[in-house]
Design an enzyme around this catalytic site. Structure first.
Site, PDB file in Angstrom:
ATOM      1  N   ARG A 174     111.151 -25.944 -17.283  1.00 28.19           N
ATOM      2  CA  ARG A 174     110.334 -25.102 -18.160  1.00 28.19           C
ATOM      3  C   ARG A 174     109.349 -24.268 -17.350  1.00 28.19           C
ATOM      4  O   ARG A 174     109.473 -23.056 -17.247  1.00 28.19           O
ATOM      5  CB  ARG A 174     109.592 -25.979 -19.180  1.00 28.19           C
ATOM      6  CG  ARG A 174     108.932 -25.192 -20.322  1.00 28.19           C
ATOM      7  CD  ARG A 174     107.584 -24.601 -19.999  1.00 28.19           C
ATOM      8  NE  ARG A 174     106.603 -25.584 -19.571  1.00 28.19           N
ATOM      9  CZ  ARG A 174     105.387 -25.267 -19.151  1.00 28.19           C
ATOM     10  NH1 ARG A 174     105.006 -23.998 -19.076  1.00 28.19           N
ATOM     11  NH2 ARG A 174     104.538 -26.206 -18.758  1.00 28.19           N
ATOM     12  N   HIS A 213      97.673 -32.095 -13.670  1.00 27.81           N
ATOM     13  CA  HIS A 213      98.679 -31.029 -13.661  1.00 27.81           C
ATOM     14  C   HIS A 213      98.219 -30.067 -12.567  1.00 27.81           C
ATOM     15  O   HIS A 213      97.336 -29.238 -12.789  1.00 27.81           O
ATOM     16  CB  HIS A 213      98.712 -30.359 -15.040  1.00 27.81           C
ATOM     17  CG  HIS A 213      99.632 -29.186 -15.143  1.00 27.81           C
ATOM     18  ND1 HIS A 213     100.815 -29.232 -15.840  1.00 27.81           N
ATOM     19  CD2 HIS A 213      99.539 -27.922 -14.662  1.00 27.81           C
ATOM     20  CE1 HIS A 213     101.411 -28.047 -15.785  1.00 27.81           C
ATOM     21  NE2 HIS A 213     100.648 -27.233 -15.074  1.00 27.81           N
ATOM     22  N   HIS A 272      98.669 -27.223  -9.484  1.00 30.87           N
ATOM     23  CA  HIS A 272      99.439 -26.114  -8.921  1.00 30.87           C
ATOM     24  C   HIS A 272      99.115 -25.972  -7.437  1.00 30.87           C
ATOM     25  O   HIS A 272      98.018 -26.299  -6.992  1.00 30.87           O
ATOM     26  CB  HIS A 272      99.119 -24.812  -9.661  1.00 30.87           C
ATOM     27  CG  HIS A 272      99.823 -24.690 -10.971  1.00 30.87           C
ATOM     28  ND1 HIS A 272     100.639 -23.634 -11.291  1.00 30.87           N
ATOM     29  CD2 HIS A 272      99.854 -25.508 -12.051  1.00 30.87           C
ATOM     30  CE1 HIS A 272     101.135 -23.797 -12.507  1.00 30.87           C
ATOM     31  NE2 HIS A 272     100.666 -24.923 -12.993  1.00 30.87           N
ATOM     32  N   CYS A 299     102.431 -19.927 -13.543  1.00 32.81           N
ATOM     33  CA  CYS A 299     102.007 -19.424 -14.847  1.00 32.81           C
ATOM     34  C   CYS A 299     102.073 -17.901 -14.886  1.00 32.81           C
ATOM     35  O   CYS A 299     101.419 -17.233 -14.080  1.00 32.81           O
ATOM     36  CB  CYS A 299     100.580 -19.885 -15.148  1.00 32.81           C
ATOM     37  SG  CYS A 299      99.948 -19.239 -16.703  1.00 32.81           S
ATOM     38  N   ASN A 321     103.973 -25.845  -9.910  1.00 30.40           N
ATOM     39  CA  ASN A 321     103.325 -27.156  -9.867  1.00 30.40           C
ATOM     40  C   ASN A 321     103.549 -27.821  -8.518  1.00 30.40           C
ATOM     41  O   ASN A 321     104.424 -27.438  -7.746  1.00 30.40           O
ATOM     42  CB  ASN A 321     103.916 -28.068 -10.946  1.00 30.40           C
ATOM     43  CG  ASN A 321     103.475 -27.694 -12.336  1.00 30.40           C
ATOM     44  OD1 ASN A 321     102.977 -26.601 -12.561  1.00 30.40           O
ATOM     45  ND2 ASN A 321     103.669 -28.593 -13.277  1.00 30.40           N
TER      46      ASN A 321
END
Length: 315
Positions: free
Chosen positions: A16, A216, A218, A249, A260
């Site tokens: 995703r 989460h 990055h 993103c 990520n």
């Protein structure tokens, strides 16, 4: 180091978050194969697609097709991201495991860019969605704070502001008689560093010692693994990650919004530290190489090139 978890849970987001930022089309069948390969590695939670406006995220236009084609493996949760009730209803029409969640942001500017709503407007909009989840017995899986450490559109995000936003989110959930199973802190655009991670985790732990937290992270500026280590030292046992370091993103405000933290690199570090992950590192490395083949350009994962230390240790 005494707070290190014995085992971590990896929430794989490569299919995703990984594919959403890619400019070229990726065949639906190839996405499905990638997801099925990931499920064979021992991962138990895979975010497969996002149910968002295809005009804004064209690579997710085939979300329903992909979701319906996956041959699901027992013991694996296959999920999809949704941002509003329209997306939730789309998700519920697929075979994916769909749960409710709530969100807030450290940055109003990012909330407007990503969701088209201010933080306050987004919270009000979520009332209808949470009402729907309760009415239809859809469980609440957790919450997330986006841009919890900084924002390219707004700058540094003070820990005190995030604490306020978390308090607001917890009050919102508790007004429904619910509790958050977990709250994820997202370094959405790569502003976090080990000091800021420690500061925010410490502030939240001090105020809500029983609140389960996840990260989460990055790797936009190369700090994700160092930040993960700080999280581990605080006992964090849940991480969102992306195979091969895929993605980023699309609403970050700059073109270098790296994906990520790399799943197989994180899993390797944990394994070397004696922390269980339940995943097959060699199989994950194979997935990473396949992901690189699909997108047609080099990806930042290291383990798929360097390999594990197993063969060196047996010599």
């Amino acid at each position: 180091m005494s707070d290190l978890p014995r085992r971590i849970h990896i929430h794989e987001e490569g299919p995703r978050e990984g594919f959403q930022i890619e400019p070229g089309p990726i065949a639906s069948a190839d996405k499905v194969r990638f997801i099925e390969m990931l499920a064979d590695t021992g991962l138990t939670e895979i975010q497969c697609v996002s149910f968002v406006n295809p005009r804004r995220v064209p690579t997710m236009a085939d979300a329903e097709e992909v979701a319906g084609a996956i041959r699901q493996r027992d013991g694996v949760h296959y999920t999809g991201l949704w941002l509003n009730q329209r997306g939730l209803l789309r998700a519920l029409q697929t075979p994916l495991h769909t749960e409710g969640y709530v969100r807030t942001s450290g940055s109003d500017a990012f909330s407007l860019s990503n969701n088209g709503r201010s933080v306050e407007e987004s919270l009000q909009e979520q009332r209808a969605t949470l009402d729907y989840c309760i009415e239809h017995n859809i469980p609440l899986s957790g919450g997330i704070v986006t841009t919890a450490f900084g924002c390219n559109l707004e700058g540094e995000i003070p820990a005190a502001r995030v604490v306020e936003r978390v308090a607001q989110l917890l009050d919102f959930v508790e007004s429904y008689g619910l509790q958050l199973p977990i709250l994820r802190l997202a370094d959405t655009v790569g502003w976090a560093n080990p000091n800021s991670v420690a500061t925010l985790l410490g502030a939240l732990r001090e105020k809500w010692p029983e609140l389960r937290l996840g990260l989460h992270l990055h790797d936009t500026r190369g700090t994700a693994m160092a930040n993960a280590l700080i999280g581990l030292q605080f006992g964090i046992d849940t991480f969102d990650s992306s195979c091969a370091g895929l993605g980023g993103c699309p609403f970050a405000g700059h073109k270098g919004a790296a994906g990520n933290i790399c799943t197989e690199d994180l899993a390797f570090m944990c394994a070397e530290m004696g922390i269980e992950t339940g995943v097959d590192l060699d199989a994950l490395a194979e997935c990473a190489r396949y992901a690189e083949e699909l997108v047609g350009h080099p990806l930042p994962g290291k383990l798929m090139r360097g390999g594990t230390l197993t063969r060196w240790r047996v010599q």
